[in-house]
Structure formats: structure tokens, C-alpha cells
Design an enzyme around this catalytic site. Sequence first.
Site, PDB file in Angstrom:
ATOM      1  N   ASP A 163       0.833  -1.202   0.000  1.00  0.00           N
ATOM      2  CA  ASP A 163       0.000   0.000   0.000  1.00  0.00           C
ATOM      3  C   ASP A 163       0.872   1.259   0.000  1.00  0.00           C
ATOM      4  O   ASP A 163       2.104   1.185   0.133  1.00  0.00           O
ATOM      5  CB  ASP A 163      -0.884  -0.050   1.263  1.00  0.00           C
ATOM      6  CG  ASP A 163      -2.310   0.374   0.966  1.00  0.00           C
ATOM      7  OD1 ASP A 163      -2.499   1.177   0.045  1.00  0.00           O
ATOM      8  OD2 ASP A 163      -3.214  -0.088   1.683  1.00  0.00           O
ATOM      9  N   ASP A 233     -10.093   3.171  -3.539  1.00  0.00           N
ATOM     10  CA  ASP A 233     -10.820   1.975  -3.085  1.00  0.00           C
ATOM     11  C   ASP A 233     -12.206   1.909  -3.721  1.00  0.00           C
ATOM     12  O   ASP A 233     -12.907   2.912  -3.829  1.00  0.00           O
ATOM     13  CB  ASP A 233     -10.953   1.990  -1.561  1.00  0.00           C
ATOM     14  CG  ASP A 233      -9.621   1.694  -0.901  1.00  0.00           C
ATOM     15  OD1 ASP A 233      -8.617   1.509  -1.619  1.00  0.00           O
ATOM     16  OD2 ASP A 233      -9.579   1.646   0.340  1.00  0.00           O
TER      17      ASP A 233
HETATM   18  C1  GLA Z   1      -5.968   0.870   1.252  1.00  0.00           C
HETATM   19  C2  GLA Z   1      -6.121  -0.107   0.094  1.00  0.00           C
HETATM   20  C3  GLA Z   1      -7.229  -1.096   0.420  1.00  0.00           C
HETATM   21  C4  GLA Z   1      -6.918  -1.833   1.711  1.00  0.00           C
HETATM   22  C5  GLA Z   1      -6.714  -0.821   2.826  1.00  0.00           C
HETATM   23  C6  GLA Z   1      -6.183  -1.434   4.095  1.00  0.00           C
HETATM   24  O1  GLA Z   1      -7.077   1.690   1.388  1.00  0.00           O
HETATM   25  O2  GLA Z   1      -6.398   0.575  -1.077  1.00  0.00           O
HETATM   26  O3  GLA Z   1      -7.390  -2.016  -0.651  1.00  0.00           O
HETATM   27  O4  GLA Z   1      -5.776  -2.626   1.540  1.00  0.00           O
HETATM   28  O5  GLA Z   1      -5.755   0.169   2.453  1.00  0.00           O
HETATM   29  O6  GLA Z   1      -6.081  -0.456   5.076  1.00  0.00           O
END
Ligand code: GLA
Length: 536
Positions: A163, A233
Site C-alpha cells: 500500500d 478503493d
Molecule cells: C488501502 C487499500 C485497500 C486496503 C486498505 C487497508 O485503502 O487501497 O485495498 O488494503 O488500504 O487499510
Amino acid sequence: MRNTPLRVIGIAMALLFLAPVARAQSQAPKVRAAEDGLALTPPMGWYPWNEFGQEPQNEKLIKEIVEALISSGLKDAGYVYVGPDEGICFSRGADGKLTSNLARYPSGLRGLGDYIHQPGLKYALYTDAGARTCSKAMPGTEDHEFEDMAAFAAWRTDYLKIDWCNTQGLAHLSLQVRNVGRDDLDVAQAYAKLRDAQLAAGRPIVFSLCSWGVGEPWKWAASVGHLWRTTGDICSPGKASWSKAMKNTAANEKLYAAAGPGHWNDPDLLINGMDGLSETQNRSFFSLWCMMAAPLMASNDLRKMTASTIQTLTNREAIGIDQDPLGIQGHIVRREGQAEIWAGKRLFDGSQAVLVYNAGTAPAEVHVTWSDIGSTESAALYVRNLWTHRTTGRHRGGLTVTVPPSDVALLRISKSRAFPLPPVIVADSYWLSFRAPGPGAQKLTGTITVKTTGSDELPLWKVRPGLPSWLSVAVTKHGKSQTLSNTVSTAGLAKGLYHAVVRADNIEPVSGLPMSALYYDVDLEVSGAAGGHADR
Ligand code: GLA
């Protein structure tokens, strides 16, 4: 043969034509997957984030998901990568090393990996390039890149999502190179460092970059990892959102030229099977992801799926579009009112995938023309509907489909009526563990069974040379299944632990393209034997 003047001119002209091609090739970015053979088709598996978020993740949940993955038939359909996302899995000890969170994962992260490997699945984990992960509940890799990648290798990770939260401290990296946008530079350099750390750790790991499009990874990340998030997301945990899904689709669609075997655009985990989506939306969403050659990482609660969710997620004909070995990402070639016509996705057998998606609120009648797929209007073609599983034709010039609101027609169009499925590989074990009790030479054997759910049998898997002297592997074929028989000889081995990673390669029978390499671990524990030395 002597060179006649004509022949010399011919060679010179050929060189003239080849020169720009050669130059273009030498400038082309190196594709990491060309060396490790990983993820040559989009990765398939399960990650918990969309449904679960962070809190309920623990060993019990992951183990129950593994059981459900197998019993529901998802594993046989090709979903193999599984593990926690930001599941509060580890912390950093005073010595700077990562340690498993044993309160949540009592078997430790290596133990969880062994559990996942046992039935022939692959182990996925998560970390962050910055100082902490997004919720700050776990340490990120900043300034610990090499030791952390060594820890992931020691836990036997096969897939790692990294990430981009809390990365402000990485800005100093941008001082070293010019002429690159600041964002691009920070992101590219930080992820390249992590790639180097992974290579130094020596374990083949699928590298999933997760900067949500920051730094435009589609421009440079093929040489760094195997897939990269192109968007934010797709939903907040537990709250599937159709409008966010369509926003991600629109952003990802434009990047089609960057995708190919071993380097994929990733518009995020699937939302199939989550509350709030109709059956139609589930079908449309899955079709769009397959058409975009997107990773198919389910993220719903596999323990309570409806028959319809299972049917959608395991539709082999749709999966065949996603897992096509040519790895082309389809895109919108035309719009008719609110309907989108997606094409540009030639498949391994010469057929074409076409998707008509109706984004409107009334039924749409759309005429798909053969020029949409680059074919002559006079061609007489068969059309296979991948959701009704019916073939019609031959049709000349095109075909009219009526598509209800939010629904799709997912089609395959071909000169031939055959519509073969590309290979999708399912293994019965990716991990073999041997124990040789007591001294004396012994021979131990164990097998890995690999089967393809494609239409054709595969050639024999070819095991890469360079195995340690105590291990030999022979491959035999029984139709669509193949057995890799592993023989371990303890003669001359000292007491100790031995480990080898076996790599086998194959080619796709219709296109002749290489398939994603198959890797598995072999462990040997020799207790009490005398002589020899450990060649770990
Ligand atoms: C980010 C990523 C998600 C997930 C979260 C975990 O937002 O884009 O897919 O992995 O972190 O905190």
C-alpha cells in the site's frame, strides 16, 4: 552461400526496416514477469478488505475462508491466492524485525502460510511502503525494506500487496533523478527499492502495487511488479457501491494499452456477493472485470454465498476471457446512447470478446457490427453468449442484442463453432514436507497434482534444472492432470533442515505462449543422520 548484390540489397533493406523496431524494443521497459514467469494471466484469489475491513481478520476467519473457497468450487475455478489484507498480522520488534501477531494468528504467519499451501492454494499478505499501514495498526516497510522482504520470504508468501499510506517520509528519494513528476518519482523509486529487496530475498513473489493510481504506475511499474492499482478503493468495508465501481471502471478502461501478460491494471478487488448489488449488477461487474483482464480477487464472505454468487464467480466461460493468455485488456470502441460496446480483445484461438453494457435505465437494442471487432462485414461468424452458454450463427455483418438496464451481453465471436477455453491451473498441493527420522539413507516420495480446466491437454510441465542433489522430480501426464513426483534421497545428508523451491514451466497449447510458472516448496527435515553437509 555467396552474397549476390541483390541479396546484399535485400539484407540492407531488411536492416533498415528492422532498425526502428530494434530501437523501440531496446527502449521498451523491461517486464519483470518475463524473468520470473509470474502472473502471466491476471491473478485470481481472495482478499478480505472489501467485506471485512481490518478488525475481524484473524486466523480463524482465514481458515474458514480457505475451507469455503475449496467447498464452493472457487479454488477449482482458479482462485488460488488467499490471506489477510491489513489484518493486524505483525508488529516490529525492538531488533527491527517483523514478528507475527500471535494473539490474532496463533500459528504465526509461517504457520498460516503452511495451512494455505497444504490444499494447493497460494499465500497472500499485505504491507505498506510508508512508515505505517493505512490504519496505522501495522508497521510499514520504510527504512526496513530489505529485512521486511526477507521476513515475507521466510513466511513463504507468494503474493504481496504493498500500500501507499503514510509515505511522506519517502519524499527524499526524489532528489536523485530529474525530469520526472514529483509524485511519479517518489512512487516509482520507493516501489523499485521494494522490488530490489524482494529480489534480494530470493523468493518468487507476485508484487501488487497499491498507490491507487498515484504516480501513474501504468507508465513504469511493469518492470517493478506484476499489477498496480489504478484507482482509489472501490468501496468502504462492507458497503458495496455501484457508482464507485463504475467510476473505477471508467478510469481503468482508458489505460488498456498498459496491460499485458505479467503486468496488469488493477481496478480493485471484486465486490461480487456483497450486500447491495442486484444479480444483474453482479453479472455486469464480473463481465467488466473479465473484459478488462483485471485481477479477479474476490472479497466477499465466501462462507455465506448464494447459489447465484457462486455461479457468477465460477463462470468458466467468463473467466476464460479474463485468463486469456494473450492478456489483452478490452476497451470501449463505440457508444450507442447509454450503451457501451467494448471490444479490442482478441483471444488465443483467434476469436474476439465483445461486451455490451447498458448503463441506461431503459432496455437498449444494440447492433454489434463486425467492423466493431475489426472483421469484414461479409464474414459469417458464430456468436457464443457467455452467460446463457448458447451459440448461434453463423451471422453476417453483425448481430443485434437487447440488453436490460445495468445488464450486459458478454459474447465471444468466432469463425469456428469450437470456442475452446484457455488453461486455468488448479493444484492439489503447492507444498511438500518430508521428515526422515533417524540415520541412514532413505528415499521419500510425495506428489503435486496439477490439472487444467481448459479445453486442451497441456504439454508436460518442464522442471527447471538446478534442484539440490537430494531432490529429483519426474512428471507424468494423465489427460488434463499431471503429476509431479518428488523423490527425496537423504543419503549423505547431515542432520538439519533443507528447503528447495521447484519451478516448472509450460506453454499454452493453442497460442504456444508461456504460461505462468508453477512454483512450490519442498521441505526436508533430517534428524540424526550422519555425514554430508546442509545445502539449503
Ligand atoms: C488501502 C487499500 C485497500 C486496503 C486498505 C487497508 O485503502 O487501497 O485495498 O488494503 O488500504 O487499510
